[in-house]
Write a protein that holds these residues in place. Structure first.
Motif, PDB file in Angstrom:
ATOM      1  N   CYS A   1       9.591 -17.858  -5.300  1.00 19.98           N
ATOM      2  CA  CYS A   1      10.908 -18.436  -5.026  1.00 19.98           C
ATOM      3  C   CYS A   1      11.014 -18.940  -3.597  1.00 19.98           C
ATOM      4  O   CYS A   1      11.456 -20.059  -3.349  1.00 19.98           O
ATOM      5  CB  CYS A   1      11.984 -17.386  -5.329  1.00 19.98           C
ATOM      6  N   ARG A   2      10.545 -18.142  -2.658  1.00 18.42           N
ATOM      7  CA  ARG A   2      10.650 -18.532  -1.249  1.00 18.42           C
ATOM      8  C   ARG A   2       9.853 -19.807  -0.996  1.00 18.42           C
ATOM      9  O   ARG A   2      10.345 -20.755  -0.396  1.00 18.42           O
ATOM     10  CB  ARG A   2      10.145 -17.380  -0.370  1.00 18.42           C
TER      11      ARG A   2
ATOM     12  N   SER B   1      17.496 -18.552  -1.169  1.00 17.28           N
ATOM     13  CA  SER B   1      16.428 -17.620  -1.531  1.00 17.28           C
ATOM     14  C   SER B   1      16.407 -16.485  -0.517  1.00 17.28           C
ATOM     15  O   SER B   1      16.448 -16.720   0.682  1.00 17.28           O
ATOM     16  CB  SER B   1      15.078 -18.348  -1.516  1.00 17.28           C
ATOM     17  N   CYS B   2      16.354 -15.254  -1.014  1.00 19.96           N
ATOM     18  CA  CYS B   2      16.421 -14.133  -0.072  1.00 19.96           C
ATOM     19  C   CYS B   2      15.085 -13.889   0.599  1.00 19.96           C
ATOM     20  O   CYS B   2      14.988 -13.103   1.532  1.00 19.96           O
ATOM     21  CB  CYS B   2      16.914 -12.873  -0.774  1.00 19.96           C
ATOM     22  N   GLY B   3      14.032 -14.546   0.090  1.00 17.58           N
ATOM     23  CA  GLY B   3      12.744 -14.447   0.759  1.00 17.58           C
ATOM     24  C   GLY B   3      11.887 -13.264   0.345  1.00 17.58           C
ATOM     25  O   GLY B   3      10.800 -13.059   0.867  1.00 17.58           O
ATOM     26  N   LYS B   4      12.365 -12.505  -0.626  1.00 14.76           N
ATOM     27  CA  LYS B   4      11.639 -11.291  -0.991  1.00 14.76           C
ATOM     28  C   LYS B   4      10.340 -11.601  -1.749  1.00 14.76           C
ATOM     29  O   LYS B   4       9.343 -10.935  -1.567  1.00 14.76           O
ATOM     30  CB  LYS B   4      12.550 -10.411  -1.848  1.00 14.76           C
ATOM     31  N   CYS B   5      10.392 -12.617  -2.629  1.00 16.36           N
ATOM     32  CA  CYS B   5       9.164 -12.886  -3.389  1.00 16.36           C
ATOM     33  C   CYS B   5       8.651 -14.296  -3.141  1.00 16.36           C
ATOM     34  O   CYS B   5       9.414 -15.239  -2.918  1.00 16.36           O
ATOM     35  CB  CYS B   5       9.383 -12.598  -4.876  1.00 16.36           C
TER      36      CYS B   5
ATOM     37  N   SER C   1       9.497 -14.839 -10.906  1.00 17.63           N
ATOM     38  CA  SER C   1      10.313 -14.497  -9.759  1.00 17.63           C
ATOM     39  C   SER C   1      10.861 -13.098  -9.935  1.00 17.63           C
ATOM     40  O   SER C   1      10.963 -12.592 -11.044  1.00 17.63           O
ATOM     41  CB  SER C   1      11.481 -15.470  -9.617  1.00 17.63           C
ATOM     42  N   PHE C   2      11.248 -12.532  -8.833  1.00 18.23           N
ATOM     43  CA  PHE C   2      11.739 -11.159  -8.847  1.00 18.23           C
ATOM     44  C   PHE C   2      13.129 -11.074  -9.469  1.00 18.23           C
ATOM     45  O   PHE C   2      13.480 -10.091 -10.093  1.00 18.23           O
ATOM     46  CB  PHE C   2      11.763 -10.651  -7.400  1.00 18.23           C
ATOM     47  N   CYS C   3      13.937 -12.098  -9.292  1.00 22.06           N
ATOM     48  CA  CYS C   3      15.290 -12.053  -9.862  1.00 22.06           C
ATOM     49  C   CYS C   3      15.664 -13.407 -10.452  1.00 22.06           C
ATOM     50  O   CYS C   3      14.906 -14.366 -10.389  1.00 22.06           O
ATOM     51  CB  CYS C   3      16.322 -11.635  -8.802  1.00 22.06           C
TER      52      CYS C   3
ATOM     53  N   LEU D   1      17.546 -15.739  -9.514  1.00 22.24           N
ATOM     54  CA  LEU D   1      17.728 -16.927  -8.676  1.00 22.24           C
ATOM     55  C   LEU D   1      16.532 -17.858  -8.841  1.00 22.24           C
ATOM     56  O   LEU D   1      16.678 -19.067  -9.020  1.00 22.24           O
ATOM     57  CB  LEU D   1      17.910 -16.541  -7.204  1.00 22.24           C
ATOM     58  N   GLY D   2      15.333 -17.293  -8.800  1.00 28.22           N
ATOM     59  CA  GLY D   2      14.130 -18.098  -8.936  1.00 28.22           C
ATOM     60  C   GLY D   2      14.051 -18.766 -10.304  1.00 28.22           C
ATOM     61  O   GLY D   2      13.727 -19.950 -10.414  1.00 28.22           O
TER      62      GLY D   2
ATOM     63  N   PRO E   1      17.544  -8.197  -4.010  1.00 23.58           N
ATOM     64  CA  PRO E   1      17.525  -7.571  -5.337  1.00 23.58           C
ATOM     65  C   PRO E   1      16.605  -6.356  -5.409  1.00 23.58           C
ATOM     66  O   PRO E   1      15.624  -6.257  -4.675  1.00 23.58           O
ATOM     67  CB  PRO E   1      17.007  -8.687  -6.248  1.00 23.58           C
TER      68      PRO E   1
ATOM     69  N   ILE F   1      22.975 -14.828  -3.049  1.00 27.79           N
ATOM     70  CA  ILE F   1      22.155 -13.847  -3.745  1.00 27.79           C
ATOM     71  C   ILE F   1      22.924 -12.540  -3.976  1.00 27.79           C
ATOM     72  O   ILE F   1      22.619 -11.788  -4.895  1.00 27.79           O
ATOM     73  CB  ILE F   1      20.832 -13.598  -2.975  1.00 27.79           C
TER      74      ILE F   1
HETATM   75  S1  SF4 Z   1      13.644 -14.795  -6.839  1.00 29.12           S
HETATM   76 FE1  SF4 Z   1      15.270 -13.451  -6.122  1.00 29.12          FE
HETATM   77  S2  SF4 Z   1      14.173 -11.786  -5.088  1.00 29.12           S
HETATM   78 FE2  SF4 Z   1      12.740 -13.492  -5.218  1.00 29.12          FE
HETATM   79  S3  SF4 Z   1      12.998 -14.570  -3.237  1.00 29.12           S
HETATM   80 FE3  SF4 Z   1      14.297 -15.564  -4.815  1.00 29.12          FE
HETATM   81  S4  SF4 Z   1      16.270 -14.613  -4.458  1.00 29.12           S
HETATM   82 FE4  SF4 Z   1      14.778 -13.249  -3.500  1.00 29.12          FE
END
Ligand code: SF4
Ligand SMILES: NC(=O)C1=CN([C@@H]2O[C@H](COP(=O)(O)OP(=O)(O)OC[C@H]3O[C@@H](n4cnc5c(N)ncnc54)[C@H](O)[C@@H]3O)[C@@H](O)[C@H]2O)C=CC1
Ligand SMILES: Cc1cc2nc3c(=O)[nH]c(=O)nc-3n(C[C@H](O)[C@H](O)[C@H](O)COP(=O)(O)O)c2cc1C
Ligand code: FES
Lengths: 437, 157
Positions: free
Chosen positions: A355-356, A348-352, A393-395, A397-398, A196, A178
């Motif tokens: 995606c998580r 997944s960074c787990g923020k949203c 998704s927030f960024c 990656l999702g 992000p 990420i």
């Molecule tokens: S979409 Fe981006 S910000 Fe959201 S959990 Fe996945 S990596 Fe994190």
């Protein structure tokens, strides 16, 4: 089989042209091969002229999104009293992508020269290269090269007597995909967990330490000296419409000679396969990615699509990082997607939530299908999960995670049905499901 | 463990690379530094970074646990990572991993009883054109098969 003359004519080494020269990573060899000539030329011009020149060249970002480089540089507010930064994205984590690390290993000075020119253009006095932590060897090369350049007066104070100062720091990450996302990279570079940030504001106005920051990929910046020396028209002439210049196409997988093939933008997979000696013995092309795992997969019928930004989009995918992973009739698109989704779930960074949770659930559904216990409903569940990810998704990656799922379901639904309807031996054992979480 | 003055000096050099007042940027390199000294990120290492940078231990720990390369437990002398992302997997990477795992008698993120080798499966290492790829302490081995990988492991022991 040696490549046909037509295919060979497509090969256009620019960024890769020094890779075969022995010791090109040493500064005296680099200087003998035109090195730092572009810097001298660039510094005879006003920074604003350089930005205009980059716009003129049509050069687009090589990090996957293809954003125009000159336009990004022009977004940097001038005379705002804040320090400006240049950050080079050398995190290279997108599965399939393997062009930036060899570039930094074989020709590190081209990146450094590009950094100095770019920093001069956007008036940055500090530049950072954020390089993925596992790339110990490339980071070492690059650090040595920065020191060599400093000793010769290309980096440091009063560069080439122009009064321009620039410090370059090579900063190693620590293994998180990420952190290649530009705002997560900035948080990581500031010493935080790499998660992000909301955009806008974009880094161009609120970047590193909340100051105006240009973030560009290694390839985007290493191209700059070549463009400065060759001219905007030359760069445009190498590519196709809206996709100027050459691209390093990275071929991996079921081909005879995997590797980096630099060609003008708009080269086709068929031509690249020709250069790479064809498919590996006993393998027939079944599916491939034009630009890494976040770009929808394509099938054999797409092997004639010109690989530039517009044509690949028209074919339903994304040019991405031109990381072409090539799979054959002996490989399974369902399994490939499963393995990629496992990757996204892990990274997944787990923020949203979409995606998580979405990637976690899709991993489970894939396991069920691949162990012969899937149902027709599972296919709808997968598409449903993708619906909740894409655009929500927030960024990126999702968003990117959905590419392999939706494209494989579109092109290879039969492969899914073969598992579900029992025509194909399960690839995973049912016991893999026990306690699966 | 008490850290040497030399290590402190290295930590100060790291912080000096970043603009005035932005010394926290040195945290990731400093964690690499203490990990290379101790073999993993120890409570002492965390305390050291916290003291040098002037943030809390909890803040340091929150960062170190986010990144895969920072290990929370002692690792062996050699960290053997096998890429099992899709491309390497289909080219034989998963098989290489399985054979190594069987030979060493350890699973992912586990260390052999003699403390020599830690095994892990890795995600794409950006060397896909050399698949399947394995690294030992981040030095690359290209196009490995199971026998070669086990041979490398034997040599390390
Ligand atoms: S979409 Fe981006 S910000 Fe959201 S959990 Fe996945 S990596 Fe994190
Ligand atoms: N190289 C690699 O290893 C990887 C690359 N990618 C690629 O990354 C891409 C997604 O990256 P994103 O940064 O999310 O794409 P994006 O399209 O949102 O942004 C691209 C660039 O343009 C800039 N930008 C866009 N609009 C702007 C505006 N209005 N003002 C100022 N700047 C603006 C952004 O700051 C960024 O630098 C995907 O297409 C994927 O192919 C994804 C994973 C890994
Ligand atoms: C999850 C994710 C990972 C990314 N990883 C990288 C990367 O490793 N290298 C890179 O250059 N860009 C990566 N990007 C794209 C960056 O966000 C950004 O668009 C790029 O660095 C801009 O450079 P360019 O305009 O020169 O292409 C990633 C994007 C996402 C969403
Ligand atoms: S998939 Fe293994 S190195 Fe890229």
């Amino acid at each position: 089989m040696s490549p046909s003359p037509e295919a060979l004519a497509k090969l256009t080494p620019v960024l890769t042209k020094r890779w075969l020269s022995p010791d090109a990573w040493k500064i005296d060899v680099y200087e003998r091969l035109d090195g730092y000539a572009a810097l001298r030329k660039a510094m005879r011009h006003h920074p604003d002229e350089l930005i205009a020149f980059m716009k003129e060249s049509g050069h687009r970002g090589r990090g996957g999104a293809g954003f125009p480089v000159g336009m990004k540089w022009a977004f940097i507010p001038q005379n705002d009293g804040k320090p400006h930064y240049l950050v080079v994205n050398a995190d290279e984590g997108e599965p399939g992508t393997c062009k930036d690390l060899p570039l930094m290993t074989n020709d590190p000075h081209s990146l450094i020269e590009g950094i100095v020119i770019a920093s001069y253009a956007v008036r940055a006095a500090r530049a950072f290269v954020y390089i993925r932590g596992e790339a110990v060897h490339a980071a070492r090369r690059l650090r040595n090269a920065v020191e060599e350049a400093r000793a010769k007066g290309y980096v440091g104070e009063n560069i080439l007597g122009t009064g321009f100062d620039l410090d370059i720091v090579v900063h190693s990450g620590a293994g998180a995909y990420i952190c290649g996302e530009e705002t997560a990279l900035l948080d990581s570079l500031e010493g935080f967990r790499g998660q992000p940030r909301l955009r806008p504001p974009f880094p161009a106005t609120h970047g590193l330490y909340a100051s105006p920051t240009v973030i560009n990929n290694v390839g985007s910046i290493a191209s700059v000296p070549h463009i400065v020396l060759g001219g905007a028209d030359w760069w445009k002439s190498l590519g196709s419409e809206n996709s100027a210049g050459t691209m390093i196409y990275s071929l991996s997988g079921r081909v005879k000679n995997p590797g980096q093939y630099e060609c003008g933008m708009g080269t086709t997979l068929n031509e690249l396969l020709d250069l790479a000696g064809g498919m590996a013995d006993g393998h027939n092309l079944k599916f491939w990615t034009p630009g890494g795992s976040s770009t929808p997969m394509l099938a054999a019928e797409h092997a004639d699509v010109p690989l530039d930004f517009d044509s690949v989009a028209k074919a339903g995918s994304i040019l991405g990082t031109t990381a072409m992973m090539i799979f054959s009739d002996q490989d399974c698109p369902v399994y490939a997607s499963y393995r990629w989704i496992r990757f996204y779930a892990h990274e997944s960074c787990g923020k949203c939530t979409p995606c998580r949770e979405g990637n976690y659930w899709m991993t489970r559904v894939y396991r069920r299908i691949l162990s012969g216990q899937g149902t027709h409903d599972d296919l709808d569940t997968l598409l449903d999960a993708c619906d909740n990810l894409l655009g929500r998704s927030f960024c990126g990656l999702g968003d990117g995670a959905t590419s392999c799922v939706t494209s494989s379901l579109k092109l290879f639904k039969q492969d899914y049905l073969d598992y579900i309807e029992g025509r194909r031996q399960p690839l995973l054992k049912a016991s893999d499901l026990v306690g699966a979480h | 463990m008490a850290y040497s003055e030399e290590l402190r000096e290295k930590a100060r050099e790291i912080m000096d690379r970043y603009p005035e007042g932005k010394q926290r940027s040195g945290l990731l390199p400093m964690l690499h530094l203490v990990q290379s000294e101790d073999g993993y990120v120890t409570p002492e290492g965390i305390a050291f970074c916290s003291e040098m940078i002037g943030i809390t231990k909890a803040q340091v720990a929150a960062v170190s646990t986010f990144y895969t390369m920072y290990k929370r437990e002692p690792t062996g002398d050699f960290l053997v990572s096998v890429c099992t992302n899709t491309l390497c997997d289909v080219m034989g990477g998963q098989k290489v991993y399985d054979e190594l795992s069987e030979y060493l008698g350890v699973g992912h993120d586990e260390t052999t009883a003699d403390g020599k080798i830690t095994l892990e499966h890795a995600e794409c290492l950006a060397a896909c054109d050399y698949a399947p790829v394995m690294t030992v302490n981040y030095e690359f081995y290209d196009r490995v098969d199971g026998d070669q990988a086990v041979g490398v492991a034997k040599a390390l022991q």
